[in-house]
Design an enzyme around this catalytic site. Sequence first.
Site, short mmCIF file in Angstrom:
data_model
loop_
_atom_site.label_atom_id
_atom_site.label_comp_id
_atom_site.label_asym_id
_atom_site.label_seq_id
_atom_site.Cartn_x
_atom_site.Cartn_y
_atom_site.Cartn_z
N ASP A 105 28.27 42.54 33.90
CA ASP A 105 28.25 42.04 32.52
C ASP A 105 27.48 43.05 31.67
O ASP A 105 28.05 44.04 31.21
CB ASP A 105 27.61 40.64 32.56
CG ASP A 105 27.60 39.94 31.22
OD1 ASP A 105 28.43 40.28 30.37
OD2 ASP A 105 26.76 39.05 31.01
N PHE A 154 32.60 32.55 29.69
CA PHE A 154 31.87 32.36 30.93
C PHE A 154 32.82 31.88 32.02
O PHE A 154 33.58 30.94 31.82
CB PHE A 154 30.73 31.35 30.75
CG PHE A 154 29.76 31.39 31.86
CD1 PHE A 154 28.74 32.34 31.88
CD2 PHE A 154 29.87 30.52 32.93
CE1 PHE A 154 27.85 32.41 32.94
CE2 PHE A 154 28.99 30.59 34.01
CZ PHE A 154 27.98 31.53 34.00
N ARG A 167 31.32 27.59 42.97
CA ARG A 167 31.61 28.83 43.69
C ARG A 167 32.83 28.66 44.58
O ARG A 167 33.49 29.62 44.95
CB ARG A 167 30.42 29.23 44.57
CG ARG A 167 29.15 29.56 43.81
CD ARG A 167 28.12 30.16 44.76
NE ARG A 167 26.78 30.22 44.19
CZ ARG A 167 26.34 31.17 43.38
NH1 ARG A 167 27.12 32.17 43.03
NH2 ARG A 167 25.11 31.16 42.92
#
Length: 181
Positions: A105, A154, A167
């Site tokens: 990022d 996001f 996850r």
Amino acid sequence: MHPEFHKRVIFTEEDISRRVRELGAEITAGCGHGSGPLAVVSILKGGFIFLADLIRAIDLDLTVDFMAISSYRESSLHSSGVRIVKDLSDSIFDRDVLVVEDIVDTGLTLSYILRNLQERGPRDLRVCTLLDRTGSRIAPVRVDYHGFEVGEEFLVGYGLDYMQKWRNLRFICALAEKGQG
Ligand code: IMP
Ligand code: MG
């Protein structure tokens, strides 16, 4: 999925597996020309699912090692504190090293990791990230292999979390609060 959020799939399971196979082929062709096995270094936790699929797409002798860091952003966006909370088990001196990340990022985390690993004297040091948010870079870092370029949203799934959750999704999706985006 949490009721306060809704998700929009960005990369399906098929998109991901196709791209991972391509990355594996690129890495097989371009990496590990030193004498020993390729040292694949995974940054916990986000990278572990990508790592598991990627290494099975690489047709080279390789070893796997893990590193975990914790980071906190200071008041200025331009400084970050990064601390190693779990170090590699083995030396990477004179090794061909491939660092595997989930997403780059700002680049602050990776630039710290690369500086730290470079001091250990690897023969070669490269980076493979599944997702690359090139538009958000603060620290310039060289990414040798990336799966997909992504925008500002996001993302969760396939190893990426929001507050340690999601996850385990097989796909990657954008997370938005109900009533937004
Ligand atoms: P950087 O230091 O800003 O490059 O931070 C990279 C780390 O932030 C990644 O390894 C992720 O753990 C986390 N991160 C950044 N963007 C996202 C996202 O969209 N979803 C989940 N985690 C993210
Ligand atoms: Mg991470």
